[in-house]
Design a protein around this motif. Structure first.
Motif, mmCIF file in Angstrom:
data_model
loop_
_atom_site.group_PDB
_atom_site.id
_atom_site.type_symbol
_atom_site.label_atom_id
_atom_site.label_comp_id
_atom_site.label_asym_id
_atom_site.label_seq_id
_atom_site.Cartn_x
_atom_site.Cartn_y
_atom_site.Cartn_z
ATOM 1 N N UNK A 11 -103.423 5.956 23.132
ATOM 2 C CA UNK A 11 -103.101 4.668 23.736
ATOM 3 C C UNK A 11 -102.281 4.884 24.996
ATOM 4 N N UNK A 12 -102.186 3.831 25.777
ATOM 5 C CA UNK A 12 -101.369 3.906 26.993
ATOM 6 C C UNK A 12 -99.913 4.227 26.640
ATOM 7 N N UNK A 13 -99.446 3.666 25.534
ATOM 8 C CA UNK A 13 -98.077 3.926 25.095
ATOM 9 C C UNK A 13 -97.886 5.403 24.733
ATOM 10 N N UNK A 14 -98.860 5.972 24.018
ATOM 11 C CA UNK A 14 -98.769 7.378 23.628
ATOM 12 C C UNK A 14 -98.786 8.289 24.857
ATOM 13 N N UNK A 15 -99.625 7.967 25.822
ATOM 14 C CA UNK A 15 -99.676 8.764 27.052
ATOM 15 C C UNK A 15 -98.355 8.663 27.814
ATOM 16 N N UNK A 16 -97.782 7.462 27.847
ATOM 17 C CA UNK A 16 -96.511 7.258 28.540
ATOM 18 C C UNK A 16 -95.411 8.101 27.891
ATOM 19 N N UNK A 17 -95.381 8.116 26.569
ATOM 20 C CA UNK A 17 -94.369 8.896 25.855
ATOM 21 C C UNK A 17 -94.606 10.396 26.014
ATOM 22 N N UNK A 18 -95.865 10.801 25.998
ATOM 23 C CA UNK A 18 -96.165 12.224 26.202
ATOM 24 C C UNK A 18 -95.716 12.671 27.592
ATOM 25 N N UNK A 19 -95.992 11.844 28.588
ATOM 26 C CA UNK A 19 -95.575 12.156 29.956
ATOM 27 C C UNK A 19 -94.049 12.307 30.027
ATOM 28 N N UNK A 20 -93.326 11.368 29.405
ATOM 29 C CA UNK A 20 -91.865 11.431 29.420
ATOM 30 C C UNK A 20 -91.362 12.674 28.694
ATOM 31 N N UNK A 44 -89.546 -0.569 25.314
ATOM 32 C CA UNK A 44 -88.790 -1.310 24.305
ATOM 33 C C UNK A 44 -89.330 -0.938 22.918
ATOM 34 N N UNK A 45 -89.001 0.297 22.509
ATOM 35 C CA UNK A 45 -89.475 0.809 21.224
ATOM 36 C C UNK A 45 -88.293 1.384 20.452
ATOM 37 N N UNK A 46 -88.318 1.208 19.171
ATOM 38 C CA UNK A 46 -87.271 1.774 18.331
ATOM 39 C C UNK A 46 -87.523 3.267 18.143
ATOM 40 N N UNK A 47 -86.473 4.032 17.834
ATOM 41 C CA UNK A 47 -86.684 5.457 17.541
ATOM 42 C C UNK A 47 -87.706 5.673 16.431
ATOM 43 N N UNK A 48 -87.752 4.767 15.467
ATOM 44 C CA UNK A 48 -88.729 4.907 14.375
ATOM 45 C C UNK A 48 -90.153 4.777 14.898
ATOM 46 N N UNK A 49 -90.375 3.806 15.799
ATOM 47 C CA UNK A 49 -91.715 3.641 16.384
ATOM 48 C C UNK A 49 -92.108 4.868 17.196
ATOM 49 N N UNK A 50 -91.122 5.417 17.927
ATOM 50 C CA UNK A 50 -91.403 6.611 18.725
ATOM 51 C C UNK A 50 -91.719 7.792 17.813
ATOM 52 N N UNK A 51 -91.003 7.894 16.696
ATOM 53 C CA UNK A 51 -91.292 8.993 15.765
ATOM 54 C C UNK A 51 -92.721 8.889 15.236
ATOM 55 N N UNK A 52 -93.174 7.672 15.013
ATOM 56 C CA UNK A 52 -94.553 7.485 14.539
ATOM 57 C C UNK A 52 -95.569 7.953 15.595
ATOM 58 N N UNK A 53 -95.304 7.606 16.861
ATOM 59 C CA UNK A 53 -96.200 8.045 17.940
ATOM 60 C C UNK A 53 -96.168 9.564 18.054
ATOM 61 N N UNK A 54 -94.972 10.157 17.953
ATOM 62 C CA UNK A 54 -94.851 11.615 18.035
ATOM 63 C C UNK A 54 -95.618 12.296 16.897
ATOM 64 N N UNK A 55 -95.565 11.694 15.711
ATOM 65 C CA UNK A 55 -96.312 12.255 14.584
ATOM 66 C C UNK A 55 -97.816 12.239 14.875
ATOM 67 N N UNK A 56 -98.286 11.159 15.503
ATOM 68 C CA UNK A 56 -99.705 11.082 15.876
ATOM 69 C C UNK A 56 -100.049 12.150 16.924
ATOM 70 N N UNK A 57 -99.175 12.289 17.925
ATOM 71 C CA UNK A 57 -99.413 13.285 18.978
ATOM 72 C C UNK A 57 -99.412 14.700 18.402
#
Length: 352
Positions: A11-20, A44-57
């Motif tokens: 997703x665009x969000x996952x790509x944005x987080x990967x870039x960061x 505007x994401x909680x650390x828990x939401x980010x952890x979920x995206x990181x787990x997917x990545x």
């Protein structure tokens, strides 16, 4: 899931987080945690939401979690996606280009000096290792040869080819020669072969030795034998490169392991693998990037190679580049390598 489909699934969000994450890791060299990523990403994401995206990545192979940390670091696959689709390359400032051009001004410099200047320039600007392959020429014209005694059985050979390109070699001989004899040998070879193609001269020398060895005087035999040693030495390093800043790699923590450095420096000295990798770039346009294991050589698994071809006339004759850790500032290294290749090509093709 293959690489292509997994890339599209991000997703665009996952790509944005990967870039960061990649940008932060390149800057600090430390695994990136979810709280740090939350601040850096500006989402505007909680650390828990980010952890979920990181787990997917991580499941898709773009990031990995070192055993000693809860944070993540990019994998080769993550770097590749970052470089191919997420990276924003900033053009070099005009003043920096002018400084680079001053180091590669054609002037009176011979081609060898320009290649060495390009290697030093890449190293000094990036603080990594700069490398420039030496063109392999089909026709090398003999201009002048000179022999100088170093010790009883060692001789320095100064060989001038093409338009003033100077090559120095040390020969280990089976017998010693005084300066006078060495001068006579040089005079003999120059009088017979100056202006000739060096391969043609070699063939004629060997043919003459086979046909008339019994009737040759000692000077002719010595001259031809010594010339053959020069040709043998040329053949061993006919394909080579100029490298600068190898020790810069010792400054990076991820490359500081003594055994890794030893293997890497051995690869630099043996040259074959590095040359084979760089030669792939002669048939491609623009900047080419090999990240870690993408090179196909285990010894290069911990480094990236950013390279670009350079030309003389209309033909691509060599490749230059930077070798550094996979955690390099690609947005800066890529335009530096690209501009250096353009400036070297211009210096090798001065306008009349």
């Amino acid at each position: 899931m293959n690489a292509d489909s997994s890339d599209k699934a991000l997703s665009e969000r996952a790509q944005h987080l990967l870039k960061a994450l990649v940008e932060r890791y390149i800057r600090d060299g430390e695994p990136v945690g979810s709280r740090t990523l939350s601040r850096d990403a500006g989402l505007d994401l909680s650390p828990a939401s980010i952890r979920n995206v990181m787990a997917d990545l991580e499941e898709l192979g773009f990031v990995a979690a070192p055993h000693t940390s809860a944070g993540r670091i990019p994998t080769v696959k993550g770097y590749r996606l970052f470089v191919d689709t997420l990276l924003t390359v900033q053009p070099l400032a005009e003043q920096e280009v002018l400084r680079m051009r001053s180091h590669l001004d054609a002037g009176e410099a011979n081609p060898q000096a320009l290649l060495m200047s390009a290697s030093n320039l890449l190293s000094s600007i990036t603080h990594m290792t700069g490398v420039v392959t030496v063109p392999k020429r089909e026709h090398i014209a003999w201009r002048h040869i000179e022999f100088l005694p170093l010790s009883q059985d060692r001789v320095l050979v100064i060989l001038v080819v093409n338009e003033g390109e100077v090559q120095n070699r040390v020969l280990n001989l089976e017998q010693g020669y005084d300066a006078s004899t060495l001068q006579q040998i040089g005079n003999y070879l120059n009088s017979h072969f100056a202006g000739r193609d060096i391969q043609s001269a070699r063939d004629d020398l060997l043919d003459e030795m086979r046909r008339t060895r019994e009737s040759m005087n000692e000077l002719m035999i010595s001259a031809i034998s010594m010339a053959e040693k020069v040709f043998e030495a040329r053949g061993k390093d006919d394909r080579s490169y100029m490298m600068a800043g190898e020790t810069n790699l010792m400054e990076f923590a991820e490359l500081s392991d003594v055994e890794k450095l030893r293997r890497l420096f051995e690869a630099f000295n043996h040259k074959r693998d590095i040359l084979h990798l760089l030669d792939k770039c002669t048939v491609a346009e623009g900047v080419q990037i090999f990240i870690g294991e993408e090179s196909g050589y285990r010894v290069l698994d911990d480094v990236s190679v950013v390279s670009a071809p350079y030309s003389a006339g209309k033909d691509v004759v060599g490749v230059l580049g930077v070798i550094g850790p996979t955690r390099m500032a690609y947005e800066r290294v890529i335009p530096i390598v690209d501009m250096t290749a353009r400036l070297l090509s211009a210096a090798l093709n001065p306008r009349k």
